[in-house]
Design a protein around this motif. Structure first.
Motif, mmCIF file in Angstrom:
data_model
loop_
_atom_site.group_PDB
_atom_site.id
_atom_site.type_symbol
_atom_site.label_atom_id
_atom_site.label_comp_id
_atom_site.label_asym_id
_atom_site.label_seq_id
_atom_site.Cartn_x
_atom_site.Cartn_y
_atom_site.Cartn_z
ATOM 1 N N UNK A 34 0.782 -1.123 0.010
ATOM 2 C CA UNK A 34 -0.083 -0.047 -0.044
ATOM 3 C C UNK A 34 0.883 1.457 -0.052
ATOM 4 N N UNK A 35 1.878 1.283 0.849
ATOM 5 C CA UNK A 35 2.929 2.474 0.683
ATOM 6 C C UNK A 35 3.482 2.543 -0.295
ATOM 7 N N UNK A 36 3.759 1.535 -1.090
ATOM 8 C CA UNK A 36 4.473 1.561 -2.579
ATOM 9 C C UNK A 36 3.385 2.128 -3.396
ATOM 10 N N UNK A 37 2.194 1.893 -3.363
ATOM 11 C CA UNK A 37 1.473 2.449 -4.303
ATOM 12 C C UNK A 37 0.393 3.494 -3.839
ATOM 13 N N UNK A 38 0.948 4.403 -2.918
ATOM 14 C CA UNK A 38 0.255 5.588 -2.479
ATOM 15 C C UNK A 38 -0.418 6.429 -3.587
ATOM 16 N N UNK A 39 -1.144 7.202 -3.455
ATOM 17 C CA UNK A 39 -1.948 7.936 -4.527
ATOM 18 C C UNK A 39 -2.124 7.409 -5.859
ATOM 19 N N UNK A 40 -2.122 6.059 -5.942
ATOM 20 C CA UNK A 40 -2.213 5.319 -7.377
ATOM 21 C C UNK A 40 -3.685 4.889 -7.201
ATOM 22 N N UNK A 41 -4.283 4.920 -8.515
ATOM 23 C CA UNK A 41 -5.657 4.234 -8.636
ATOM 24 C C UNK A 41 -5.605 2.728 -8.626
ATOM 25 N N UNK A 56 -5.531 5.218 -3.028
ATOM 26 C CA UNK A 56 -4.866 5.236 -1.848
ATOM 27 C C UNK A 56 -4.198 6.530 -1.248
ATOM 28 N N UNK A 57 -5.116 6.898 -0.266
ATOM 29 C CA UNK A 57 -4.650 8.215 0.330
ATOM 30 C C UNK A 57 -3.884 8.328 1.396
ATOM 31 N N UNK A 66 -9.036 4.454 1.421
ATOM 32 C CA UNK A 66 -9.151 4.529 0.084
ATOM 33 C C UNK A 66 -10.224 5.446 -0.320
ATOM 34 N N UNK A 67 -9.818 6.758 -1.339
ATOM 35 C CA UNK A 67 -10.775 7.417 -1.744
ATOM 36 C C UNK A 67 -11.723 7.000 -2.939
ATOM 37 N N UNK A 68 -12.924 6.585 -2.670
ATOM 38 C CA UNK A 68 -13.660 6.011 -3.527
ATOM 39 C C UNK A 68 -14.341 6.834 -4.666
ATOM 40 N N UNK A 69 -14.351 6.300 -5.684
ATOM 41 C CA UNK A 69 -15.221 6.956 -6.970
ATOM 42 C C UNK A 69 -16.683 7.364 -6.591
ATOM 43 N N UNK A 70 -17.121 8.284 -7.332
ATOM 44 C CA UNK A 70 -18.378 8.698 -6.951
ATOM 45 C C UNK A 70 -19.489 7.682 -7.581
ATOM 46 N N UNK A 100 -7.380 -7.496 3.514
ATOM 47 C CA UNK A 100 -7.252 -7.296 2.056
ATOM 48 C C UNK A 100 -6.558 -8.554 1.597
ATOM 49 N N UNK A 101 -6.918 -9.107 0.411
ATOM 50 C CA UNK A 101 -6.700 -10.210 -0.112
ATOM 51 C C UNK A 101 -5.523 -9.909 -1.573
ATOM 52 N N UNK A 102 -5.958 -8.860 -2.244
ATOM 53 C CA UNK A 102 -5.107 -8.585 -3.395
ATOM 54 C C UNK A 102 -5.351 -6.800 -3.889
ATOM 55 N N UNK A 103 -4.312 -6.557 -4.345
ATOM 56 C CA UNK A 103 -4.149 -4.826 -4.741
ATOM 57 C C UNK A 103 -3.872 -4.893 -6.189
ATOM 58 N N UNK A 104 -4.698 -4.431 -7.143
ATOM 59 C CA UNK A 104 -4.214 -4.279 -8.589
ATOM 60 C C UNK A 104 -4.210 -2.779 -8.869
#
Length: 107
Positions: A34-41, A56-57, A66-70, A100-104
């Protein structure tokens, strides 16, 4: 003498030390990802099968935020029942690291 439960408490469940170590290692791995992919969709898959998409904010030792989409079903927004309000477009969903199981990455 005035205690509502005079009997001694009994342990119903206790996690084995080896299992604690495994869970601690798992939490460290998912935290690092999560740290490695901070600010990524990203798309996050949960242990129970649910998925969430967002950015990830923030992350701490227990949750990834997680900032979710509208229009996200877990965002608790008044939309579509009420007109779109930009005030509600910045909804953060806290997700427990242990779930959490997976992050893509979503490109």
């Amino acid at each position: 003498m005035n205690a509502p439960y005079p009997a001694q408490p009994q342990t119903v469940f206790e996690l084995d030390v080896k299992e604690v170590d495994t869970l601690t290692k798992y939490k460290a791995k998912i935290h690092a990802a999560c740290v490695q992919h901070m600010h990524r969709h990203v798309r996050v898959q949960m242990v129970h099968g649910g998925t969430h998409e967002g950015i990830i904010v923030h992350i701490d030792h227990y949750y990834v935020y997680l900032q979710v989409l509208q229009g996200h079903s877990r965002a608790f927004l008044p939309y579509p029942y009420f007109p779109y309000d930009p005030y509600y477009s910045n909804v953060i969903l806290p997700l427990a690291l242990f779930d959490l199981l997976a992050i893509a990455l979503i490109v």
